[in-house]
Design a protein around this motif. Sequence first.
Motif, PDB file in Angstrom:
ATOM      1  N   VAL A 189       0.872  -1.176   0.000  1.00 58.56           N
ATOM      2  CA  VAL A 189       0.000   0.000   0.000  1.00 58.56           C
ATOM      3  C   VAL A 189       0.908   1.225   0.000  1.00 58.56           C
ATOM      4  CG1 VAL A 189      -1.754   1.277   1.289  1.00 58.56           C
ATOM      5  CG2 VAL A 189      -1.805  -1.237   1.261  1.00 58.56           C
ATOM      6  N   ALA A 190       0.638   2.160  -0.916  1.00 58.84           N
ATOM      7  CA  ALA A 190       1.497   3.344  -1.046  1.00 58.84           C
ATOM      8  C   ALA A 190       1.177   4.389   0.026  1.00 58.84           C
ATOM      9  CB  ALA A 190       1.309   3.949  -2.429  1.00 58.84           C
ATOM     10  N   HIS A 191       2.219   5.037   0.545  1.00 59.12           N
ATOM     11  CA  HIS A 191       2.065   6.086   1.561  1.00 59.12           C
ATOM     12  C   HIS A 191       2.951   7.265   1.200  1.00 59.12           C
ATOM     13  CE1 HIS A 191       0.231   3.343   4.622  1.00 59.12           C
ATOM     14  NE2 HIS A 191       0.949   2.436   3.981  1.00 59.12           N
ATOM     15  N   GLU A 192       2.550   8.437   1.691  1.00 60.85           N
ATOM     16  CA  GLU A 192       3.432   9.601   1.633  1.00 60.85           C
ATOM     17  C   GLU A 192       3.294  10.290   2.987  1.00 60.85           C
ATOM     18  OE1 GLU A 192       3.295  11.920  -2.102  1.00 60.85           O
ATOM     19  OE2 GLU A 192       3.872  13.649  -0.866  1.00 60.85           O
ATOM     20  N   ASP A 193       4.364  10.324   3.761  1.00 58.99           N
ATOM     21  CA  ASP A 193       4.298  10.799   5.148  1.00 58.99           C
ATOM     22  C   ASP A 193       5.431  11.770   5.450  1.00 58.99           C
ATOM     23  OD1 ASP A 193       2.108   9.177   5.916  1.00 58.99           O
ATOM     24  OD2 ASP A 193       3.433   7.475   6.336  1.00 58.99           O
ATOM     25  N   THR A 194       5.205  12.549   6.517  1.00 57.07           N
ATOM     26  CA  THR A 194       6.236  13.447   7.027  1.00 57.07           C
ATOM     27  C   THR A 194       6.686  12.941   8.390  1.00 57.07           C
ATOM     28  OG1 THR A 194       5.267  15.316   5.868  1.00 57.07           O
ATOM     29  CG2 THR A 194       6.714  15.846   7.698  1.00 57.07           C
ATOM     30  N   PHE A 195       7.977  12.904   8.600  1.00 49.15           N
ATOM     31  CA  PHE A 195       8.537  12.501   9.899  1.00 49.15           C
ATOM     32  C   PHE A 195       9.493  13.585  10.359  1.00 49.15           C
ATOM     33  CE2 PHE A 195       7.473   8.562   7.730  1.00 49.15           C
ATOM     34  CZ  PHE A 195       6.814   7.837   8.711  1.00 49.15           C
ATOM     35  N   THR A 196       9.608  13.713  11.685  1.00 53.60           N
ATOM     36  CA  THR A 196      10.515  14.715  12.201  1.00 53.60           C
ATOM     37  C   THR A 196      11.230  14.190  13.445  1.00 53.60           C
ATOM     38  OG1 THR A 196      10.700  17.079  12.673  1.00 53.60           O
ATOM     39  CG2 THR A 196       8.786  15.975  13.594  1.00 53.60           C
ATOM     40  N   GLY A 197      12.389  14.759  13.733  1.00 52.34           N
ATOM     41  CA  GLY A 197      13.136  14.375  14.931  1.00 52.34           C
ATOM     42  C   GLY A 197      13.747  12.994  14.820  1.00 52.34           C
ATOM     43  N   ILE A 198      13.691  12.239  15.926  1.00 56.04           N
ATOM     44  CA  ILE A 198      14.347  10.933  15.969  1.00 56.04           C
ATOM     45  C   ILE A 198      13.779   9.942  14.934  1.00 56.04           C
ATOM     46  CG2 ILE A 198      14.683   8.877  17.425  1.00 56.04           C
ATOM     47  CD1 ILE A 198      16.722  10.890  18.080  1.00 56.04           C
ATOM     48  N   PRO A 199      12.454   9.846  14.763  1.00 58.62           N
ATOM     49  CA  PRO A 199      11.966   8.940  13.709  1.00 58.62           C
ATOM     50  C   PRO A 199      12.535   9.288  12.328  1.00 58.62           C
ATOM     51  CG  PRO A 199      10.181   9.534  15.185  1.00 58.62           C
ATOM     52  CD  PRO A 199      11.346  10.409  15.560  1.00 58.62           C
ATOM     53  N   ALA A 200      12.611  10.584  12.012  1.00 56.86           N
ATOM     54  CA  ALA A 200      13.197  10.996  10.722  1.00 56.86           C
ATOM     55  C   ALA A 200      14.660  10.578  10.662  1.00 56.86           C
ATOM     56  CB  ALA A 200      13.067  12.513  10.550  1.00 56.86           C
ATOM     57  N   ARG A 201      15.363  10.756  11.731  1.00 57.37           N
ATOM     58  CA  ARG A 201      16.791  10.394  11.811  1.00 57.37           C
ATOM     59  C   ARG A 201      16.992   8.902  11.531  1.00 57.37           C
ATOM     60  NH1 ARG A 201      21.971  12.544  12.794  1.00 57.37           N
ATOM     61  NH2 ARG A 201      20.777  14.373  13.435  1.00 57.37           N
ATOM     62  N   ILE A 202      16.148   8.065  12.151  1.00 57.19           N
ATOM     63  CA  ILE A 202      16.269   6.607  11.949  1.00 57.19           C
ATOM     64  C   ILE A 202      15.995   6.267  10.480  1.00 57.19           C
ATOM     65  CG2 ILE A 202      15.307   4.342  12.574  1.00 57.19           C
ATOM     66  CD1 ILE A 202      14.573   5.639  15.337  1.00 57.19           C
ATOM     67  N   ILE A 203      14.962   6.891   9.920  1.00 59.59           N
ATOM     68  CA  ILE A 203      14.624   6.644   8.513  1.00 59.59           C
ATOM     69  C   ILE A 203      15.767   7.101   7.607  1.00 59.59           C
ATOM     70  CG2 ILE A 203      13.076   7.329   6.630  1.00 59.59           C
ATOM     71  CD1 ILE A 203      10.826   7.464   8.820  1.00 59.59           C
ATOM     72  N   GLN A 204      16.318   8.275   7.875  1.00 60.65           N
ATOM     73  CA  GLN A 204      17.423   8.789   7.035  1.00 60.65           C
ATOM     74  C   GLN A 204      18.620   7.846   7.069  1.00 60.65           C
ATOM     75  OE1 GLN A 204      17.271  12.472   9.207  1.00 60.65           O
ATOM     76  NE2 GLN A 204      16.946  13.683   7.350  1.00 60.65           N
ATOM     77  N   HIS A 205      18.916   7.301   8.255  1.00 57.68           N
ATOM     78  CA  HIS A 205      20.043   6.361   8.393  1.00 57.68           C
ATOM     79  C   HIS A 205      19.779   5.096   7.558  1.00 57.68           C
ATOM     80  CE1 HIS A 205      23.248   4.191  10.820  1.00 57.68           C
ATOM     81  NE2 HIS A 205      22.574   3.187  10.270  1.00 57.68           N
ATOM     82  N   GLU A 206      18.562   4.549   7.673  1.00 56.16           N
ATOM     83  CA  GLU A 206      18.235   3.317   6.928  1.00 56.16           C
ATOM     84  C   GLU A 206      18.150   3.599   5.430  1.00 56.16           C
ATOM     85  OE1 GLU A 206      18.611   0.623   8.458  1.00 56.16           O
ATOM     86  OE2 GLU A 206      18.719   1.680  10.380  1.00 56.16           O
ATOM     87  N   TYR A 207      17.631   4.770   5.095  1.00 55.72           N
ATOM     88  CA  TYR A 207      17.518   5.159   3.685  1.00 55.72           C
ATOM     89  C   TYR A 207      18.906   5.242   3.054  1.00 55.72           C
ATOM     90  CZ  TYR A 207      15.765   7.739  -0.397  1.00 55.72           C
ATOM     91  OH  TYR A 207      15.446   8.131  -1.670  1.00 55.72           O
ATOM     92  N   ASP A 208      19.874   5.741   3.803  1.00 57.66           N
ATOM     93  CA  ASP A 208      21.258   5.746   3.320  1.00 57.66           C
ATOM     94  C   ASP A 208      21.683   4.324   2.945  1.00 57.66           C
ATOM     95  OD1 ASP A 208      21.861   8.417   3.429  1.00 57.66           O
ATOM     96  OD2 ASP A 208      23.048   8.322   5.268  1.00 57.66           O
ATOM     97  N   HIS A 209      21.348   3.346   3.800  1.00 59.85           N
ATOM     98  CA  HIS A 209      21.728   1.955   3.515  1.00 59.85           C
ATOM     99  C   HIS A 209      21.215   1.495   2.153  1.00 59.85           C
ATOM    100  CE1 HIS A 209      23.759   0.398   7.070  1.00 59.85           C
ATOM    101  NE2 HIS A 209      22.825   0.886   7.872  1.00 59.85           N
TER     102      HIS A 209
END
Length: 188
Positions: free
Chosen positions: A126-146
Amino acid sequence: MILPIIAYGDPVLRKTGIDIDINYPDLQKLIADMFETMNNAKGIGLAAHQVGKSIRLFIVDGSSYEDDEEYPELHGFKKVFINARILEENGEAWGYSEGCLSIPKIRENVNRLPTIRIKYCDEHFVAHEDTFTGIPARIIQHEYDHIDGKLFVDRIKPLRRTLLKSRLNDISKGNVDINYKMKFPLKK
Ligand code: NI
């Protein structure tokens, strides 16, 4: 099933992940195994690259911080991201000490922007488009780098990276004391 986590130095960690579709073989089993592997290693995020598959899939789970009053935004933060694309990153860069299950025992300050907008599919495609901020965004950015073949040590100051060189080399050789299963590229 707990999978071995691929250690720093393995070329798979440097590959650009490819998109997958709903017919990807044994996808639900892979996702379940990744959650088990990550929880066993006490991680809060894990990318498919770290279990040897260069596909655009990563998971996050802040459950282990459920009782931590410092991170209320991690309560219930458990998600699967497939074919993710970060659309925007905004705000003023902030530093946080990051670690990675593929680079055990090393933590370094990494600067990232605080807010992201991301589109992705969940485990049911299921497709999503979301905004994250703070620590959740940080975790996503780290995994996205991977899934783009990048690691947090690429984002630290060159001098810090030089200082870490021999420790990173030791990790590749398996000369590191850890209590979860890993696969080391240079282990004899
Ligand atoms: Ni990582």
